[in-house]
Design an enzyme around this catalytic site. Structure first.
Site, PDB file in Angstrom:
ATOM      1  N   SER A  51      20.566  -5.594  -0.776  1.00 46.91           N
ATOM      2  CA  SER A  51      21.676  -4.677  -1.032  1.00 46.91           C
ATOM      3  C   SER A  51      21.257  -3.429  -1.798  1.00 46.91           C
ATOM      4  O   SER A  51      21.851  -2.362  -1.618  1.00 46.91           O
ATOM      5  CB  SER A  51      22.792  -5.388  -1.801  1.00 46.91           C
ATOM      6  OG  SER A  51      22.297  -5.932  -3.011  1.00 46.91           O
ATOM      7  N   HIS A  99      22.769  -4.055  -9.306  1.00 43.36           N
ATOM      8  CA  HIS A  99      22.534  -2.809  -8.568  1.00 43.36           C
ATOM      9  C   HIS A  99      22.357  -1.651  -9.544  1.00 43.36           C
ATOM     10  O   HIS A  99      22.977  -1.622 -10.600  1.00 43.36           O
ATOM     11  CB  HIS A  99      23.691  -2.541  -7.598  1.00 43.36           C
ATOM     12  CG  HIS A  99      23.915  -3.680  -6.650  1.00 43.36           C
ATOM     13  ND1 HIS A  99      24.919  -4.601  -6.853  1.00 43.36           N
ATOM     14  CD2 HIS A  99      23.247  -4.040  -5.536  1.00 43.36           C
ATOM     15  CE1 HIS A  99      24.869  -5.504  -5.869  1.00 43.36           C
ATOM     16  NE2 HIS A  99      23.865  -5.186  -5.065  1.00 43.36           N
ATOM     17  N   ASP A 118      26.292  -2.693 -12.174  1.00 45.71           N
ATOM     18  CA  ASP A 118      27.142  -3.881 -12.214  1.00 45.71           C
ATOM     19  C   ASP A 118      26.393  -5.117 -12.724  1.00 45.71           C
ATOM     20  O   ASP A 118      26.907  -6.225 -12.658  1.00 45.71           O
ATOM     21  CB  ASP A 118      27.724  -4.176 -10.835  1.00 45.71           C
ATOM     22  CG  ASP A 118      26.633  -4.314  -9.762  1.00 45.71           C
ATOM     23  OD1 ASP A 118      25.437  -4.365 -10.122  1.00 45.71           O
ATOM     24  OD2 ASP A 118      26.973  -4.368  -8.567  1.00 45.71           O
TER      25      ASP A 118
END
Length: 240
Positions: A14, A193, A190
């Site tokens: 991600s 990330h 977060d």
């Protein structure tokens, strides 16, 4: 001059998938490393993003051959491999045990190398447990728990693989600790990330690694395609 561009493959989870998404960054320095790479390599090299949110090294082994097959004639010159944040989960179906992670990443590196791609291996950065668990209670309830210790283990394993395979390694775990200092939590948006600040550190570490190991693909050493507009003759006769 040919207008065929060599490509830089960004392959990861991600963090790679979101590499152009400055909108998810909460701080005022909404820097995204994917956009920055595209900017610095503009008219020099194409940035090819292949990020898959939530994926691990086991699943990556299913994907990379397809990418290389699809892009067989696309002249991928350089690429990075960036997994570990999901592999290192202490539970849940994303987890990949450390021994298997080493086997998987080694195979991925060898695939890229056998395709003639200048390969860079990247290890996981840091993990802000308090921040992540406060916004991801469902993950924690389902056993998808992470830790700084596991991130460090998987980073160290990546560094050992890079040494064994003779490819450069970007040690984000170390860079984030050293450059983040007492405010290292600010490098994660977060908890996992990257914030704009974290993304900037990654970008700088990546370019430093390229300059040291693959200087021919440092942005300043790649020919800029076609003359600057101010140098173009009125009839365009010098656009070759």
């Amino acid at each position: 001059m040919s207008l065929q561009y060599k490509k830089f493959l960004l392959f990861g989870d991600s963090i790679t998938e979101f590499s152009f998404n400055s909108g998810m960054v909460e701080d005022v320095e909404s820097f995204s490393f994917g956009s920055a790479l595209t900017n610095v390599y503009t008219r020099k090299m194409d940035i090819m993003q292949r990020g898959f949110s939530g994926y691990n090294s086991r699943w990556a082994l299913k994907i990379l051959p397809k990418i290389l097959e699809t892009e067989a004639n696309s002249n991928i010159a350089m690429g990075f491999i960036f997994f570990g944040a999901n592999d290192s989960c202490l539970g849940g179906h994303q987890r990949v045990p450390l021994e298997e992670f080493v086997e998987n990443i080694t195979k991925l590196v060898q695939m890229m190398k056998s395709s003639g791609i200048k390969t860079i291996l990247i290890g996981p950065g840091l993990y802000d447990k308090e921040k992540w668990e406060s916004i991801k209670p469902d993950d924690i309830a389902e056993g998808r728990v992470r830790s700084q210790e596991e991130f460090k283990k998987y980073s160290d394993a990546g560094e050992a693989i890079a040494k064994a395979e003779n490819v450069p390694f970007v040690n984000l775990n170390k860079a984030f600790r050293e450059q983040g200092g007492d405010k290292w939590q600010d490098l994660m948006m977060d908890g996992i990330h990257f914030s704009g600040k974290g993304s900037l550190i990654f970008y700088n570490e990546l370019l430093k690694t390229i300059r040291e190991n693959y200087p021919e693909y440092a942005p300043e050493n790649i020919e800029y395609k076609l003359p600057n507009w101010s140098d173009v003759k009125p009839d365009g006769s010098n656009i070759n």
